[in-house]
Enzyme design. Structure first.
Site, PDB file in Angstrom:
ATOM      1  N   HIS A 194       4.341   2.243 -17.300  1.00 58.94           N
ATOM      2  CA  HIS A 194       5.282   1.172 -16.990  1.00 58.94           C
ATOM      3  C   HIS A 194       4.509  -0.133 -16.801  1.00 58.94           C
ATOM      4  CE1 HIS A 194       4.404   3.329 -13.080  1.00 58.94           C
ATOM      5  NE2 HIS A 194       3.761   2.195 -12.960  1.00 58.94           N
TER       6      HIS A 194
HETATM    7  C1  T46 Z   1       1.635   1.968 -10.584  1.00 50.62           C
HETATM    8  C2  T46 Z   1       0.714   3.120 -10.653  1.00 50.62           C
HETATM    9  C3  T46 Z   1      -0.733   2.710 -10.579  1.00 50.62           C
HETATM   10  C4  T46 Z   1       7.440   5.242  -3.470  1.00 50.62           C
HETATM   11  O1  T46 Z   1       8.411   5.701  -2.837  1.00 50.62           O
HETATM   12  N1  T46 Z   1       6.759   4.155  -2.996  1.00 50.62           N
HETATM   13  C5  T46 Z   1       5.686   3.632  -3.638  1.00 50.62           C
HETATM   14  O2  T46 Z   1       5.103   2.640  -3.168  1.00 50.62           O
HETATM   15  C6  T46 Z   1       5.268   4.240  -4.870  1.00 50.62           C
HETATM   16  C7  T46 Z   1       4.080   3.661  -5.638  1.00 50.62           C
HETATM   17  C8  T46 Z   1       5.961   5.316  -5.342  1.00 50.62           C
HETATM   18  N2  T46 Z   1       7.027   5.826  -4.642  1.00 50.62           N
HETATM   19  C9  T46 Z   1       7.713   7.002  -5.161  1.00 50.62           C
HETATM   20  C10 T46 Z   1       8.491   6.799  -6.440  1.00 50.62           C
HETATM   21  C11 T46 Z   1       8.427   8.156  -7.095  1.00 50.62           C
HETATM   22  O3  T46 Z   1       9.490   8.946  -6.606  1.00 50.62           O
HETATM   23  O4  T46 Z   1       6.740   8.009  -5.436  1.00 50.62           O
HETATM   24  C12 T46 Z   1       7.110   8.738  -6.594  1.00 50.62           C
HETATM   25  C13 T46 Z   1       5.997   8.695  -7.643  1.00 50.62           C
HETATM   26  O5  T46 Z   1       5.868   7.338  -8.124  1.00 50.62           O
HETATM   27  P1  T46 Z   1       5.497   7.011  -9.658  1.00 50.62           P
HETATM   28  O6  T46 Z   1       6.107   8.033 -10.537  1.00 50.62           O
HETATM   29  O7  T46 Z   1       5.889   5.587  -9.893  1.00 50.62           O
HETATM   30  O8  T46 Z   1       3.909   7.166  -9.640  1.00 50.62           O
HETATM   31  P2  T46 Z   1       2.885   6.710 -10.774  1.00 50.62           P
HETATM   32  O9  T46 Z   1       1.580   7.271 -10.399  1.00 50.62           O
HETATM   33  O10 T46 Z   1       3.409   6.995 -12.123  1.00 50.62           O
HETATM   34  O11 T46 Z   1       2.815   5.094 -10.635  1.00 50.62           O
HETATM   35  C14 T46 Z   1       2.309   4.510  -9.455  1.00 50.62           C
HETATM   36  C15 T46 Z   1       3.113   3.275  -9.067  1.00 50.62           C
HETATM   37  O12 T46 Z   1       4.500   3.616  -8.939  1.00 50.62           O
HETATM   38  C16 T46 Z   1       3.016   2.172 -10.076  1.00 50.62           C
HETATM   39  O13 T46 Z   1       3.529   0.958  -9.549  1.00 50.62           O
HETATM   40  O14 T46 Z   1       1.336   0.896 -11.055  1.00 50.62           O
HETATM   41  O15 T46 Z   1       0.947   4.142  -9.653  1.00 50.62           O
END
Ligand code: T46
Length: 120
Positions: free
Chosen positions: A44
């Site tokens: 993303h």
């Molecule tokens: C990014 C990369 C480097 C939250 O509730 N709060 C938060 O601050 C974050 C980051 C995530 N979440 C929740 C949302 C999802 O249900 O945690 C779950 C996993 O998040 P996500 O699928 O977005 O994780 P990544 O590793 O794909 O991405 C994250 C960050 O979301 C993103 O901003 O730049 O790490």
């Protein structure tokens, strides 16, 4: 575009200390870290959020594409900090065992800040 910066390291007989002070181009509103990771994460870009990524232990590979240029950065030193701009599409993969990826973010978490469409 993303930028890799080297953080100062203060070494003495007791070990190493790395400090982040007056270095980031944003104020930190949120801190999170990723561990026990495998496979592909991210995929993303953001509307507003700027981030700084630091691999505190282990290593991982970050792919960045800002719509014009693309690059791959290996994060494997705890004093290497990758700055990511909102327009930088990013994925993280190749997590080695015991990798801890620390992320400092300029904005509070908001799902509406995410853009899930890549540039391709
Ligand atoms: C990014 C990369 C480097 C939250 O509730 N709060 C938060 O601050 C974050 C980051 C995530 N979440 C929740 C949302 C999802 O249900 O945690 C779950 C996993 O998040 P996500 O699928 O977005 O994780 P990544 O590793 O794909 O991405 C994250 C960050 O979301 C993103 O901003 O730049 O790490």
């Amino acid at each position: 575009m993303s930028k890799l910066i080297k953080l100062p390291v203060i070494k003495d007989s007791r070990g190493s200390l790395t400090v982040i002070e007056k270095l980031l181009p944003f104020n930190i509103k949120r801190v999170y870290f990723i561990y026990n990771a495998n496979g592909l994460r991210g995929g993303h870009r953001h509307k507003l959020t700027r981030q700084a990524l630091i691999c505190l232990s282990g290593s991982c590979s970050i792919y960045i594409n800002n719509g014009i240029t693309e690059e791959k950065v290996e994060l494997k030193h705890p004093n290497h900090c990758l700055l990511i701009d909102p327009e930088d599409w990013h994925t993280m993969q190749g997590f080695k065992n015991n990798t801890i990826l620390l992320v400092l973010a300029s904005e509070y978490y908001d799902v509406k800040d995410y853009i899930n469409e890549s540039y391709d």
